[in-house]
Design a protein around this motif. Structure first.
Motif, short mmCIF file in Angstrom:
data_model
loop_
_atom_site.label_atom_id
_atom_site.label_comp_id
_atom_site.label_asym_id
_atom_site.label_seq_id
_atom_site.Cartn_x
_atom_site.Cartn_y
_atom_site.Cartn_z
N SER A 100 12.03 14.05 23.26
CA SER A 100 12.00 14.06 24.50
C SER A 100 10.93 13.44 25.35
O SER A 100 9.85 13.17 24.69
CB SER A 100 12.10 15.62 25.08
N GLU A 101 11.22 13.13 26.53
CA GLU A 101 10.25 12.29 27.11
C GLU A 101 10.12 12.87 28.64
O GLU A 101 11.29 12.98 29.18
CB GLU A 101 10.35 10.90 27.41
N VAL A 102 8.98 13.09 29.43
CA VAL A 102 8.73 13.50 30.73
C VAL A 102 7.90 12.50 31.24
O VAL A 102 6.71 12.29 30.80
CB VAL A 102 8.39 15.05 30.67
N TYR A 109 10.76 16.25 17.57
CA TYR A 109 10.94 17.28 16.74
C TYR A 109 11.58 17.07 15.48
O TYR A 109 12.52 16.38 15.20
CB TYR A 109 12.08 18.18 17.62
N ILE A 110 10.62 17.56 14.53
CA ILE A 110 10.88 17.07 12.92
C ILE A 110 11.41 18.32 12.03
O ILE A 110 12.26 18.09 11.20
CB ILE A 110 9.41 16.55 12.49
N GLY A 111 10.95 19.58 12.44
CA GLY A 111 11.45 20.68 11.67
C GLY A 111 11.83 21.84 12.49
O GLY A 111 11.67 21.75 13.76
N TRP A 145 8.96 36.72 19.54
CA TRP A 145 10.56 37.01 19.98
C TRP A 145 10.70 36.16 21.21
O TRP A 145 11.89 35.42 21.31
CB TRP A 145 10.93 38.33 20.11
N MET A 146 9.86 36.11 22.04
CA MET A 146 10.37 35.36 23.34
C MET A 146 10.41 34.23 23.19
O MET A 146 10.75 33.42 24.27
CB MET A 146 9.39 35.96 24.29
N HIS A 147 9.59 33.53 22.14
CA HIS A 147 9.49 32.12 22.20
C HIS A 147 10.96 31.45 21.49
O HIS A 147 10.97 30.42 21.02
CB HIS A 147 8.45 31.81 21.15
N THR A 148 11.80 32.28 20.94
CA THR A 148 13.07 31.85 20.37
C THR A 148 14.22 31.85 21.03
O THR A 148 14.28 32.33 22.31
CB THR A 148 13.32 32.86 19.14
N TYR A 182 12.59 24.72 21.98
CA TYR A 182 12.01 23.55 21.97
C TYR A 182 10.86 23.14 22.95
O TYR A 182 9.87 22.56 22.78
CB TYR A 182 12.94 22.29 22.10
N THR A 183 10.73 23.87 24.04
CA THR A 183 9.86 24.00 24.96
C THR A 183 8.79 24.55 24.70
O THR A 183 7.62 24.30 25.26
CB THR A 183 10.46 24.24 26.63
#
Length: 276
Positions: free
Chosen positions: A76-78, A231-233, A181-184, A192-193
């Motif tokens: 991704s790119e921003v 994102y690799i893994g 959990w809130m990160h999933t 991913y963010t």
């Protein structure tokens, strides 16, 4: 991530162009959570809207395309204009314009631009490169012919977004993050963010420890001009991650990150901050 149409109707006014080559979401603007303690906008990344209306239509027939496969963000790119951080530029309301970027064999990219409707000024652009995976084999799955024929001609980019791998110096400071959990997301993987949040926390930690040289709080307060991620893994809830951070040896505006799980890189990013 999935969102119900009932909530979307209360949050946004959705429209789609007559050619159905792009979609504009009219939003009320930024939420309180979008602004950090330094009055900076958190870097935003946008996947195509799941629903366009009550009939179930999706931009680029995204729901139909992904019904038989998993999709993962590969890169991704921003790109943020200085207007993003200029308090005199209105941030409410805002439009998000979605377009199809690149179309490959088993991958595609989407392009989202944030536009100030009162002036037509585009203040931020986000490209997300997505790879479709077979649900069983977890191998790349070719895009269907019907989808290519219908949408391939509307792609606005000629090349995929490829972000080269970084080589981490041996003396880079490190920061530890634990996946909550809130990160999933809906796949039970770290969203991913969220990796960007880990990197920002690592950077501030390293600055406080005096490990970042010329990259200091004043540089960070200028706001991020560009961000490129690969994102690799994958990681899951309760995984412990190591975030390595180091300043570029080319200038005082560029910072690199390497997020590792069990000694293996799963995410890398480069931030470039605005000039004064």
């Amino acid at each position: 991530m999935k969102r119900s149409m009932a909530h979307l109707k209360n949050m946004y006014r959705l429209t789609v162009s007559e050619t159905e080559k792009d979609s504009v979401i009219h939003t009320p603007g930024l939420s309180y959570e979008s602004i950090d303690r330094d009055d900076l906008l958190h870097q935003q990344e946008y996947l195509p809207p799941t629903l366009l209306d009550e009939t179930g239509r999706t931009i680029f027939d995204y729901a139909q395309l992904t019904s038989d496969r998993l999709t993962f963000v590969a890169s991704s790119e921003v790109i943020s204009e200085k207007a993003v951080y200029d308090t005199s530029v209105p941030k409410s309301p805002l439009d998000v314009l979605y377009q199809l970027g690149y179309v490959g064999k088993s991958s595609l990219s989407t392009v989202a631009s944030i536009v100030v409707p009162s002036t037509g000024q585009a203040i931020l652009r986000n490209i997300n490169h997505l790879v479709g995976m077979d649900k069983t084999s977890r191998r790349p799955k070719p895009l269907p012919d019907w989808w290519r024929e219908k949408h391939g001609g509307s792609a606005i980019l000629k090349n995929p977004l490829i972000v080269p791998r970084l080589q981490r110096p041996t003396d880079a400071p490190q920061y530890t993050a634990k996946v909550a959990w809130m990160h999933t997301d809906n796949y039970n993987h770290t969203n991913y963010t969220t990796y960007v949040d880990y990197c920002i926390n690592a950077l501030h930690y390293a600055i406080e420890k005096g490990c970042m040289g010329a990259v200091n709080k004043d540089v960070v307060k200028r706001g991020i001009k560009s961000m490129r991620n690969t994102y690799i893994g994958e990681s899951l809830e309760n995984d412990e991650l190591t975030v390595w951070v180091w300043a570029s040896d080319q200038d005082d505006r560029t910072v690199h990150f390497d997020v590792q799980k069990l000694g293996q890189s799963i995410f890398q990013s480069t931030f470039v901050y605005h000039d004064e």
